[in-house]
Design a protein around this motif. Structure first.
Motif, short mmCIF file in Angstrom:
data_model
loop_
_atom_site.label_atom_id
_atom_site.label_comp_id
_atom_site.label_asym_id
_atom_site.label_seq_id
_atom_site.Cartn_x
_atom_site.Cartn_y
_atom_site.Cartn_z
N ARG A 9 97.57 15.95 -11.10
CA ARG A 9 96.11 15.11 -11.44
C ARG A 9 95.38 15.37 -10.22
N THR A 10 95.63 15.74 -9.27
CA THR A 10 94.66 16.27 -8.30
C THR A 10 94.15 17.82 -8.38
N ARG A 11 94.97 18.62 -8.97
CA ARG A 11 94.46 19.85 -9.32
C ARG A 11 93.66 19.84 -10.69
N SER A 12 93.63 18.88 -11.45
CA SER A 12 93.02 18.57 -12.53
C SER A 12 91.69 18.30 -12.31
N ARG A 13 91.42 17.19 -11.26
CA ARG A 13 90.25 16.66 -10.92
C ARG A 13 89.44 17.62 -10.08
N ARG A 14 90.03 18.62 -9.27
CA ARG A 14 89.27 19.46 -8.61
C ARG A 14 88.90 20.69 -9.51
N SER A 15 89.64 20.92 -10.52
CA SER A 15 88.97 21.96 -11.48
C SER A 15 88.16 21.61 -12.32
N PHE A 16 88.13 20.10 -12.71
CA PHE A 16 86.81 19.64 -13.33
C PHE A 16 85.78 19.53 -12.41
N LEU A 17 85.79 19.18 -11.52
CA LEU A 17 84.61 18.94 -10.45
C LEU A 17 83.99 20.35 -10.20
N THR A 18 85.15 21.51 -9.80
CA THR A 18 84.45 22.84 -9.59
C THR A 18 83.70 23.21 -10.87
N GLY A 19 84.11 23.16 -11.85
CA GLY A 19 83.41 23.43 -13.18
C GLY A 19 82.08 22.82 -13.26
N ALA A 20 82.19 21.41 -13.13
CA ALA A 20 80.81 20.73 -13.23
C ALA A 20 79.76 21.14 -12.43
N ALA A 21 80.25 21.63 -11.03
CA ALA A 21 79.31 21.92 -10.00
C ALA A 21 78.87 23.47 -10.36
#
Length: 276
Positions: free
Chosen positions: A43-55
């Motif tokens: 879950r942590t990695r998924s959130r990190r990937s989403f936030l990186t992509g959004a940024a």
């Protein structure tokens, strides 16, 4: 239903069951070999990937909006034009080189691509090319016999399109350098030459060192046969050292110039130099 059986009730063939067993064993082996992580880490990695992509989307969108607010050069944002000119500076600073050449057996007919300036067929017997001095005065008006009388060369190279495709193709004709020798004394040390179709609908600009390269041909033949009208008959440029957008078809005007000539695709945000 009485007296009948459904498809799902029918016994499965042994080979189907064997296939399922084999697949289950393969999946089990893959699972056993694959690294596993705790659900919390996933879950942590998924959130990190989403936030990186959004940024990345936000930054990219902001950068593009900034580019659109910059000063323009012929309608092109200056920052993009500066990038193209930096690329040109790199290429022009490199020593002249020759592209790889191939055996004729490696060549195949090139696809028809681009009809600007040649959409309508012409009477090839009536075709001439106008040669102009830097001030626009006419130096010559030539028919195809002038180019047939020049030394002839065959060139097999990889033609590259800016769209991303390429084709090893066999061209034949005189070198532009041999044609230029007719006018070298008269026009002097000019840095550029522009070429256009007879109707002026398509036009390209070349720097003199590139067009005088021994691999730049005024092609009259493809695969040993006269050019078709769709490929630029009776005379076109062929070179492995520029993208195909510079290889103008059906040349109708050759003009020497002290100023950088207009170029159809450079006016539409492409690189004027278009070197390879």
């Amino acid at each position: 239903m009485s007296g009948t059986e459904t498809t799902n009730d029918r016994p499965r063939p042994d080979d189907d069951r064997q296939h399922d067993d084999d697949r289950a064993r393969q999946l089990a082996a893959q699972t056993a070999d694959a690294p596993t992580i705790p659900v919390s880490e996933f879950r942590t990695r998924s959130r990190r990937s989403f936030l990186t992509g959004a940024a990345a989307v936000v930054v990219g969108g902001g950068l593009w909006r900034w580019v659109q607010t910059q000063d323009t050069d012929d309608g092109i944002p200056q920052v993009l034009r500066d990038t193209l000119e930096a690329n040109e500076s790199i290429w022009t600073a490199l020593p002249a080189r020759s592209a790889p050449e191939y055996d004729i057996a490696d060549a195949s007919p090139i696809q028809i691509n681009g009809r600007l300036g040649i959409r309508n067929e012409i009477d090839l017997d009536e075709w001439t090319v106008r040669v102009e001095a830097p001030d626009g005065t006419m130096l010559d008006e030539l028919d195809i016999s002038t180019f047939e009388a020049l030394p002839q060369y065959d060139l097999v190279y990889e033609h590259k399109c800016i769209e991303g495709w390429s084709n090893i193709t066999h061209w034949g004709g005189p070198r532009f350098a041999d044609f230029h020798a007719r006018y070298a004394d008269e026009v002097g040390d000019v840095p550029y030459v522009g070429l256009a179709t007879p109707d002026r609908q398509y036009y390209v600009g070349w720097d003199m060192p590139s067009i005088l390269h021994p691999q730049t041909l005024l092609a009259m033949r493809e695969h040993g046969e006269p050019l078709s009208q769709a490929h630029g008959a009776p005379l076109r440029l062929a070179t492995p050292n520029k993208y195909g957008i510079k290889a103008i078809k059906r040349i109708g005007v050759i003009r020497y110039s002290y100023e950088r000539p207009a170029d159809y695709w450079a006016e539409r945000s492409y690189d004027w130099y278009a070197g390879l």
